[in-house]
Design an enzyme around this catalytic site. Structure first.
Site, PDB file in Angstrom:
ATOM      1  N   ASP A  62      15.541 133.609  12.179  1.00 45.02           N
ATOM      2  CA  ASP A  62      14.742 133.398  10.968  1.00 45.02           C
ATOM      3  C   ASP A  62      14.467 134.752  10.311  1.00 45.02           C
ATOM      4  O   ASP A  62      14.128 135.729  10.988  1.00 45.02           O
ATOM      5  CB  ASP A  62      13.424 132.693  11.324  1.00 45.02           C
ATOM      6  N   HIS A  92      16.846 121.532   9.992  1.00 43.42           N
ATOM      7  CA  HIS A  92      16.863 122.676  10.900  1.00 43.42           C
ATOM      8  C   HIS A  92      15.743 122.527  11.916  1.00 43.42           C
ATOM      9  O   HIS A  92      14.690 121.950  11.620  1.00 43.42           O
ATOM     10  CB  HIS A  92      16.726 124.006  10.147  1.00 43.42           C
TER      11      HIS A  92
HETATM   12  P1  AMP Z   1      11.010 125.393   6.795  1.00 45.02           P
HETATM   13  O1  AMP Z   1       9.793 125.926   6.128  1.00 45.02           O
HETATM   14  O2  AMP Z   1      10.722 124.596   8.037  1.00 45.02           O
HETATM   15  O3  AMP Z   1      11.903 124.660   5.828  1.00 45.02           O
HETATM   16  O4  AMP Z   1      11.794 126.655   7.336  1.00 45.02           O
HETATM   17  C1  AMP Z   1      12.683 127.400   6.570  1.00 45.02           C
HETATM   18  C2  AMP Z   1      12.824 128.718   7.259  1.00 45.02           C
HETATM   19  O5  AMP Z   1      13.957 129.376   6.732  1.00 45.02           O
HETATM   20  C3  AMP Z   1      11.641 129.666   7.071  1.00 45.02           C
HETATM   21  O6  AMP Z   1      11.058 129.962   8.334  1.00 45.02           O
HETATM   22  C4  AMP Z   1      12.259 130.894   6.413  1.00 45.02           C
HETATM   23  O7  AMP Z   1      11.711 132.100   6.880  1.00 45.02           O
HETATM   24  C5  AMP Z   1      13.710 130.749   6.800  1.00 45.02           C
HETATM   25  N1  AMP Z   1      14.671 131.388   5.899  1.00 45.02           N
HETATM   26  C6  AMP Z   1      14.705 131.310   4.550  1.00 45.02           C
HETATM   27  N2  AMP Z   1      15.755 131.998   4.060  1.00 45.02           N
HETATM   28  C7  AMP Z   1      16.389 132.527   5.138  1.00 45.02           C
HETATM   29  C8  AMP Z   1      17.544 133.335   5.310  1.00 45.02           C
HETATM   30  N3  AMP Z   1      18.284 133.753   4.257  1.00 45.02           N
HETATM   31  N4  AMP Z   1      17.908 133.687   6.564  1.00 45.02           N
HETATM   32  C9  AMP Z   1      17.176 133.304   7.624  1.00 45.02           C
HETATM   33  N5  AMP Z   1      16.096 132.512   7.543  1.00 45.02           N
HETATM   34  C10 AMP Z   1      15.703 132.144   6.313  1.00 45.02           C
END
Ligand code: AMP
Length: 111
Positions: free
Chosen positions: A30, A97
């Protein structure tokens, strides 16, 4: 899906810190970690969230969770898996995810 962030990460169009991959699943760190180990485990096939998850995908995710937990050294003493779903679930990326969190004693509170 064309405009999906995680589809673009899986396709290699956006860089990621990959920790695991098999024919159904891709996993990466993440970008905004909330624990020393914070890995996102994602099916390669686009689906919005757990409501669209089929049995084969669920099994592939479960298998990947075990492998990644072992690989990251958190199978013992333990870890947490969470999948946010929809607005009230605080889902911000609309591609299914699972968050795998560990590497410290996590809060007992879930919400
Ligand atoms: P959610 O809020 O459960 O939809 O989780 C989405 C997650 O994606 C969050 O914890 C973000 O920090 C993570 N995220 C967003 N963009 C990226 C990225 N480019 N690479 C890695 N993680 C990401």
């Amino acid at each position: 899906m064309q405009d999906c962030l995680f589809c673009r990460i899986i396709a290699g169009e956006i860089p990621s810190d990959k920790v695991y991959e098999d024919d159904r699943v891709y996993a990466f760190r993440d970008i905004n970690p909330q624990a020393p180990v914070h890995v996102l485990i994602v099916p390669k096939k686009h689906m919005a969230n757990v409501l669209e998850c089929d049995g084969e995908t669920a099994a592939a995710l479960a298998e990947a969770i075990g492998k990644i937990a072992a690989q990251e050294g958190v199978a013992e003493p333990g870890f947490r898996v969470v999948s946010n779903c929809g607005r009230d679930g605080a889902q911000s990326v609309n591609h299914l995810h699972v968050h795998l969190l560990g590497g410290k004693a996590l809060s007992e509170r879930m919400a």
